[in-house]
Design a protein around this motif. Structure first.
Motif, PDB file in Angstrom:
ATOM      1  N   ILE A   1      53.517  36.570  40.305  1.00  0.00           N
ATOM      2  CA  ILE A   1      52.153  36.992  40.102  1.00  0.00           C
ATOM      3  C   ILE A   1      52.046  38.451  40.545  1.00  0.00           C
ATOM      4  O   ILE A   1      52.668  38.865  41.512  1.00  0.00           O
ATOM      5  CB  ILE A   1      51.162  36.076  40.864  1.00  0.00           C
ATOM      6  N   TYR A   2      51.294  39.219  39.770  1.00  0.00           N
ATOM      7  CA  TYR A   2      51.076  40.636  40.045  1.00  0.00           C
ATOM      8  C   TYR A   2      49.583  40.864  40.243  1.00  0.00           C
ATOM      9  O   TYR A   2      48.773  40.197  39.610  1.00  0.00           O
ATOM     10  CB  TYR A   2      51.509  41.493  38.853  1.00  0.00           C
ATOM     11  N   TRP A   3      49.240  41.807  41.091  1.00  0.00           N
ATOM     12  CA  TRP A   3      47.837  42.156  41.256  1.00  0.00           C
ATOM     13  C   TRP A   3      47.750  43.621  41.663  1.00  0.00           C
ATOM     14  O   TRP A   3      48.686  44.209  42.195  1.00  0.00           O
ATOM     15  CB  TRP A   3      47.154  41.269  42.300  1.00  0.00           C
ATOM     16  N   ASP A   4      46.608  44.194  41.369  1.00  0.00           N
ATOM     17  CA  ASP A   4      46.292  45.556  41.780  1.00  0.00           C
ATOM     18  C   ASP A   4      44.945  45.476  42.475  1.00  0.00           C
ATOM     19  O   ASP A   4      43.947  45.093  41.843  1.00  0.00           O
ATOM     20  CB  ASP A   4      46.234  46.480  40.566  1.00  0.00           C
ATOM     21  N   ALA A   5      44.923  45.770  43.760  1.00  0.00           N
ATOM     22  CA  ALA A   5      43.685  45.629  44.518  1.00  0.00           C
ATOM     23  C   ALA A   5      43.636  46.643  45.651  1.00  0.00           C
ATOM     24  O   ALA A   5      44.677  47.013  46.207  1.00  0.00           O
ATOM     25  CB  ALA A   5      43.568  44.222  45.084  1.00  0.00           C
ATOM     26  N   GLU A   6      42.430  47.084  45.956  1.00  0.00           N
ATOM     27  CA  GLU A   6      42.176  47.890  47.140  1.00  0.00           C
ATOM     28  C   GLU A   6      41.627  46.939  48.203  1.00  0.00           C
ATOM     29  O   GLU A   6      40.619  46.278  47.975  1.00  0.00           O
ATOM     30  CB  GLU A   6      41.150  48.976  46.852  1.00  0.00           C
ATOM     31  N   VAL A   7      42.324  46.860  49.330  1.00  0.00           N
ATOM     32  CA  VAL A   7      41.925  45.934  50.393  1.00  0.00           C
ATOM     33  C   VAL A   7      41.794  46.733  51.689  1.00  0.00           C
ATOM     34  O   VAL A   7      42.740  46.834  52.469  1.00  0.00           O
ATOM     35  CB  VAL A   7      42.938  44.773  50.520  1.00  0.00           C
ATOM     36  N   PRO A   8      40.604  47.326  51.917  1.00  0.00           N
ATOM     37  CA  PRO A   8      40.413  48.133  53.127  1.00  0.00           C
ATOM     38  C   PRO A   8      40.520  47.294  54.402  1.00  0.00           C
ATOM     39  O   PRO A   8      40.395  46.069  54.362  1.00  0.00           O
ATOM     40  CB  PRO A   8      38.982  48.672  52.977  1.00  0.00           C
ATOM     41  N   GLU A   9      40.717  47.978  55.513  1.00  0.00           N
ATOM     42  CA  GLU A   9      40.764  47.303  56.810  1.00  0.00           C
ATOM     43  C   GLU A   9      39.488  46.494  57.013  1.00  0.00           C
ATOM     44  O   GLU A   9      38.390  46.918  56.674  1.00  0.00           O
ATOM     45  CB  GLU A   9      40.897  48.331  57.931  1.00  0.00           C
ATOM     46  N   GLY A  10      39.650  45.289  57.536  1.00  0.00           N
ATOM     47  CA  GLY A  10      38.505  44.404  57.756  1.00  0.00           C
ATOM     48  C   GLY A  10      38.146  43.558  56.548  1.00  0.00           C
ATOM     49  O   GLY A  10      37.154  42.837  56.569  1.00  0.00           O
ATOM     50  N   THR A  11      38.975  43.641  55.495  1.00  0.00           N
ATOM     51  CA  THR A  11      38.745  42.819  54.305  1.00  0.00           C
ATOM     52  C   THR A  11      40.035  42.102  53.941  1.00  0.00           C
ATOM     53  O   THR A  11      41.109  42.425  54.454  1.00  0.00           O
ATOM     54  CB  THR A  11      38.292  43.670  53.090  1.00  0.00           C
ATOM     55  N   ARG A  12      39.923  41.139  53.061  1.00  0.00           N
ATOM     56  CA  ARG A  12      41.128  40.460  52.566  1.00  0.00           C
ATOM     57  C   ARG A  12      40.859  39.870  51.193  1.00  0.00           C
ATOM     58  O   ARG A  12      39.716  39.639  50.791  1.00  0.00           O
ATOM     59  CB  ARG A  12      41.639  39.411  53.537  1.00  0.00           C
ATOM     60  N   LEU A  13      41.945  39.619  50.488  1.00  0.00           N
ATOM     61  CA  LEU A  13      41.929  39.013  49.154  1.00  0.00           C
ATOM     62  C   LEU A  13      42.789  37.761  49.207  1.00  0.00           C
ATOM     63  O   LEU A  13      43.915  37.805  49.711  1.00  0.00           O
ATOM     64  CB  LEU A  13      42.494  39.987  48.120  1.00  0.00           C
ATOM     65  N   VAL A  14      42.258  36.666  48.703  1.00  0.00           N
ATOM     66  CA  VAL A  14      43.013  35.413  48.604  1.00  0.00           C
ATOM     67  C   VAL A  14      42.978  34.970  47.143  1.00  0.00           C
ATOM     68  O   VAL A  14      41.901  34.878  46.545  1.00  0.00           O
ATOM     69  CB  VAL A  14      42.414  34.316  49.511  1.00  0.00           C
ATOM     70  N   ASP A  40      50.519  39.853  51.906  1.00  0.00           N
ATOM     71  CA  ASP A  40      51.401  39.795  50.742  1.00  0.00           C
ATOM     72  C   ASP A  40      51.392  41.111  49.971  1.00  0.00           C
ATOM     73  O   ASP A  40      50.410  41.852  49.978  1.00  0.00           O
ATOM     74  CB  ASP A  40      50.973  38.657  49.810  1.00  0.00           C
ATOM     75  N   VAL A  41      52.510  41.373  49.287  1.00  0.00           N
ATOM     76  CA  VAL A  41      52.676  42.580  48.492  1.00  0.00           C
ATOM     77  C   VAL A  41      53.021  42.162  47.064  1.00  0.00           C
ATOM     78  O   VAL A  41      53.821  41.258  46.844  1.00  0.00           O
ATOM     79  CB  VAL A  41      53.801  43.466  49.080  1.00  0.00           C
ATOM     80  N   SER A  42      52.403  42.822  46.096  1.00  0.00           N
ATOM     81  CA  SER A  42      52.661  42.544  44.684  1.00  0.00           C
ATOM     82  C   SER A  42      53.989  43.156  44.263  1.00  0.00           C
ATOM     83  O   SER A  42      54.315  44.261  44.689  1.00  0.00           O
ATOM     84  CB  SER A  42      51.532  43.136  43.844  1.00  0.00           C
ATOM     85  N   PRO A  43      54.773  42.463  43.446  1.00  0.00           N
ATOM     86  CA  PRO A  43      54.620  41.105  42.927  1.00  0.00           C
ATOM     87  C   PRO A  43      55.129  40.083  43.929  1.00  0.00           C
ATOM     88  O   PRO A  43      55.879  40.395  44.846  1.00  0.00           O
ATOM     89  CB  PRO A  43      55.486  41.117  41.671  1.00  0.00           C
ATOM     90  N   LYS A  72      38.470  45.411  46.290  1.00  0.00           N
ATOM     91  CA  LYS A  72      38.249  45.595  44.857  1.00  0.00           C
ATOM     92  C   LYS A  72      39.504  45.158  44.121  1.00  0.00           C
ATOM     93  O   LYS A  72      40.610  45.574  44.473  1.00  0.00           O
ATOM     94  CB  LYS A  72      37.947  47.055  44.528  1.00  0.00           C
ATOM     95  N   VAL A  73      39.344  44.317  43.113  1.00  0.00           N
ATOM     96  CA  VAL A  73      40.474  43.829  42.328  1.00  0.00           C
ATOM     97  C   VAL A  73      40.451  44.513  40.972  1.00  0.00           C
ATOM     98  O   VAL A  73      39.452  44.455  40.251  1.00  0.00           O
ATOM     99  CB  VAL A  73      40.412  42.296  42.150  1.00  0.00           C
ATOM    100  N   GLY A  74      41.562  45.187  40.636  1.00  0.00           N
ATOM    101  CA  GLY A  74      41.672  45.852  39.340  1.00  0.00           C
ATOM    102  C   GLY A  74      42.242  44.930  38.279  1.00  0.00           C
ATOM    103  O   GLY A  74      41.789  44.911  37.145  1.00  0.00           O
ATOM    104  N   MET A  75      43.258  44.144  38.645  1.00  0.00           N
ATOM    105  CA  MET A  75      43.859  43.207  37.699  1.00  0.00           C
ATOM    106  C   MET A  75      44.679  42.172  38.438  1.00  0.00           C
ATOM    107  O   MET A  75      45.134  42.387  39.548  1.00  0.00           O
ATOM    108  CB  MET A  75      44.706  43.927  36.652  1.00  0.00           C
ATOM    109  N   ILE A  76      44.829  41.031  37.766  1.00  0.00           N
ATOM    110  CA  ILE A  76      45.708  39.958  38.216  1.00  0.00           C
ATOM    111  C   ILE A  76      46.411  39.438  36.967  1.00  0.00           C
ATOM    112  O   ILE A  76      45.757  39.168  35.956  1.00  0.00           O
ATOM    113  CB  ILE A  76      44.923  38.789  38.860  1.00  0.00           C
ATOM    114  N   HIS A  77      47.729  39.332  37.002  1.00  0.00           N
ATOM    115  CA  HIS A  77      48.446  38.691  35.900  1.00  0.00           C
ATOM    116  C   HIS A  77      49.762  38.107  36.423  1.00  0.00           C
ATOM    117  O   HIS A  77      50.173  38.381  37.540  1.00  0.00           O
ATOM    118  CB  HIS A  77      48.666  39.648  34.723  1.00  0.00           C
TER     119      HIS A  77
END
Length: 86
Positions: A1-14, A40-43, A72-77
């Motif tokens: 899985i690949y993703w492009d996201a900005e995850v500033p300090e104090g935030t997270r993406l699941v 985690d790091v893409s991919p 902010k999520v730019g893409m997931i594939h």
């Protein structure tokens, strides 16, 4: 899985996923966490405990402990290989 996201300090993406052979069965399948950022790091390989299936559903959850700051999520594939039984 690949993703492009900005995850500033104090935030997270699941990102969670579930899979089934029939689309109508997806709501009955347990969600599996496949990505947790910032760790985690893409991919990243999809986990082995994600069931095989013709259909896959992805869910992205964005969390923040800072007011006014969000990931902010730019893409997931993802790539996949179709394996036919012989």
């Amino acid at each position: 899985i690949y993703w492009d996201a900005e995850v500033p300090e104090g935030t997270r993406l699941v990102i969670r996923a579930r899979a089934a052979d029939l689309i109508d069965d997806l709501p009955n399948v347990e969600w599996i966490t496949v990505v947790e950022v910032p760790d985690d790091v893409s991919p990243k390989d999809l986990p082995n405990n994600l069931p095989n299936g013709h259909y896959i559903e992805l869910e992205a959850r964005l969390y923040s402990i800072k007011e006014g700051v969000t990931p902010k999520v730019g893409m997931i594939h993802f790539d996949y290989v179709c394996r036919m039984p012989y």
